[in-house]
Structures are given as structure tokens and as C-alpha cells.
Design a protein around this motif. Structure first.
Motif, PDB file in Angstrom:
ATOM      1  N   VAL A  38       7.310   5.192  -9.458  1.00 30.45           N
ATOM      2  CA  VAL A  38       6.560   3.998  -9.851  1.00 30.45           C
ATOM      3  C   VAL A  38       7.390   3.201 -10.851  1.00 30.45           C
ATOM      4  O   VAL A  38       8.105   3.777 -11.671  1.00 30.45           O
ATOM      5  CB  VAL A  38       5.198   4.407 -10.475  1.00 30.45           C
ATOM      6  N   SER A  39       7.286   1.884 -10.772  1.00 28.06           N
ATOM      7  CA  SER A  39       8.013   1.032 -11.709  1.00 28.06           C
ATOM      8  C   SER A  39       7.043   0.088 -12.409  1.00 28.06           C
ATOM      9  O   SER A  39       5.821   0.227 -12.256  1.00 28.06           O
ATOM     10  CB  SER A  39       9.092   0.237 -10.965  1.00 28.06           C
ATOM     11  N   ASN A  40       7.579  -0.885 -13.117  1.00 30.39           N
ATOM     12  CA  ASN A  40       6.742  -1.898 -13.751  1.00 30.39           C
ATOM     13  C   ASN A  40       6.279  -2.955 -12.755  1.00 30.39           C
ATOM     14  O   ASN A  40       5.415  -3.761 -13.070  1.00 30.39           O
ATOM     15  CB  ASN A  40       7.496  -2.567 -14.909  1.00 30.39           C
ATOM     16  N   ASP A  41       6.886  -2.954 -11.574  1.00 29.38           N
ATOM     17  CA  ASP A  41       6.510  -3.883 -10.506  1.00 29.38           C
ATOM     18  C   ASP A  41       5.576  -3.178  -9.520  1.00 29.38           C
ATOM     19  O   ASP A  41       5.614  -1.953  -9.386  1.00 29.38           O
ATOM     20  CB  ASP A  41       7.757  -4.372  -9.766  1.00 29.38           C
ATOM     21  N   ARG A  97       3.282   0.974 -13.291  1.00 33.22           N
ATOM     22  CA  ARG A  97       3.060   1.561 -14.623  1.00 33.22           C
ATOM     23  C   ARG A  97       2.096   0.654 -15.384  1.00 33.22           C
ATOM     24  O   ARG A  97       2.091  -0.558 -15.188  1.00 33.22           O
ATOM     25  CB  ARG A  97       4.357   1.650 -15.402  1.00 33.22           C
ATOM     26  N   ARG A  98       1.313   1.251 -16.228  1.00 35.11           N
ATOM     27  CA  ARG A  98       0.388   0.452 -17.053  1.00 35.11           C
ATOM     28  C   ARG A  98       1.183  -0.499 -17.932  1.00 35.11           C
ATOM     29  O   ARG A  98       2.169  -0.104 -18.528  1.00 35.11           O
ATOM     30  CB  ARG A  98      -0.478   1.352 -17.911  1.00 35.11           C
ATOM     31  N   SER A  99       0.737  -1.720 -17.981  1.00 36.21           N
ATOM     32  CA  SER A  99       1.427  -2.680 -18.854  1.00 36.21           C
ATOM     33  C   SER A  99       1.005  -2.437 -20.296  1.00 36.21           C
ATOM     34  O   SER A  99      -0.131  -2.034 -20.573  1.00 36.21           O
ATOM     35  CB  SER A  99       1.116  -4.108 -18.429  1.00 36.21           C
ATOM     36  N   ALA A 100       1.929  -2.639 -21.192  1.00 42.09           N
ATOM     37  CA  ALA A 100       1.683  -2.340 -22.608  1.00 42.09           C
ATOM     38  C   ALA A 100       0.752  -3.335 -23.251  1.00 42.09           C
ATOM     39  O   ALA A 100       0.536  -4.402 -22.884  1.00 42.09           O
ATOM     40  CB  ALA A 100       2.998  -2.314 -23.355  1.00 42.09           C
TER      41      ALA A 100
END
Length: 100
Positions: A38-41, A97-100
Motif C-alpha cells: 500500500v502507498s499514499n496513492d 495509507r491513512r493521511s496524516a
């Protein structure tokens, strides 16, 4: 989708019995393999599952892709991932990934 159709995450009775016997250590390995894909996208759940399975040449035998997809849904429920779409249909849902 009508009532006759099954979801991607439906396990057969035999598969259900097999995954019920998985020890916590193997569940942790499956989750780690999924999270590593999994990535940030946004990525399709089917891609995440397929790549995670390929990354585990010694994965427990008899554990189907639909179980890996169920684990993705649990990671979403646990707040480790964000999702969009219907998580019960791998090709029609995405995670990141969950965004901060």
C-alpha cells in the motif's frame, strides 16, 4: 448486484475452516505483506492482494486471495488504511495509507 451474486470476499466452507486455523503469527505476516503493498496513492485492492500474495512464496497453503481481501477490510476497520468503493469487491475498491 443482485442477491444471487457472491462477493469477492465470500469464503467457501472449506476455506473458512482453513483460515480459522491460522495462528496469530501467520495473520501478522499476511497483514505485513498487505501493508507493504500500500502507498499514499490509491491502489486497487485486487492489486494489493495479488502483489502481497506474490511477495509471500512461503505463505500458508490453502489461503485464498479472498481471505487476503478480508484482511484488507480489517486493516481499514482498524484505522491503518483508508478505503473507497465496496471492499467486498476487490476490483471495485481502493486503499491507501491513512493521511496524516
Amino acid at each position: 448486484m443482485n442477491d444471487d451474486e457472491t462477493y469477492d470476499t465470500d469464503l467457501s466452507p472449506a476455506e473458512g475452516k482453513r483460515v480459522a486455523r491460522l495462528p496469530p503469527e501467520e495473520l501478522a505476516l499476511i497483514d505485513a505483506a498487505l501493508l507493504s503493498q500500500v502507498s499514499n496513492d490509491w491502489r486497487k485492492v485486487a492489486r494489493v492482494v495479488g502483489m502481497a500474495m506474490l511477495s509471500m512464496p512461503d505463505r500458508p497453503s490453502g489461503v485464498p486471495d479472498v481471505y487476503f481481501a478480508k484482511r484488507v477490510a480489517l486493516l481499514v476497520e482498524a484505522g491503518q488504511l483508508e478505503s473507497q468503493g465496496n471492499l467486498r469487491r476487490m476490483r471495485f475498491s481502493e486503499v491507501r495509507r491513512r493521511s496524516a
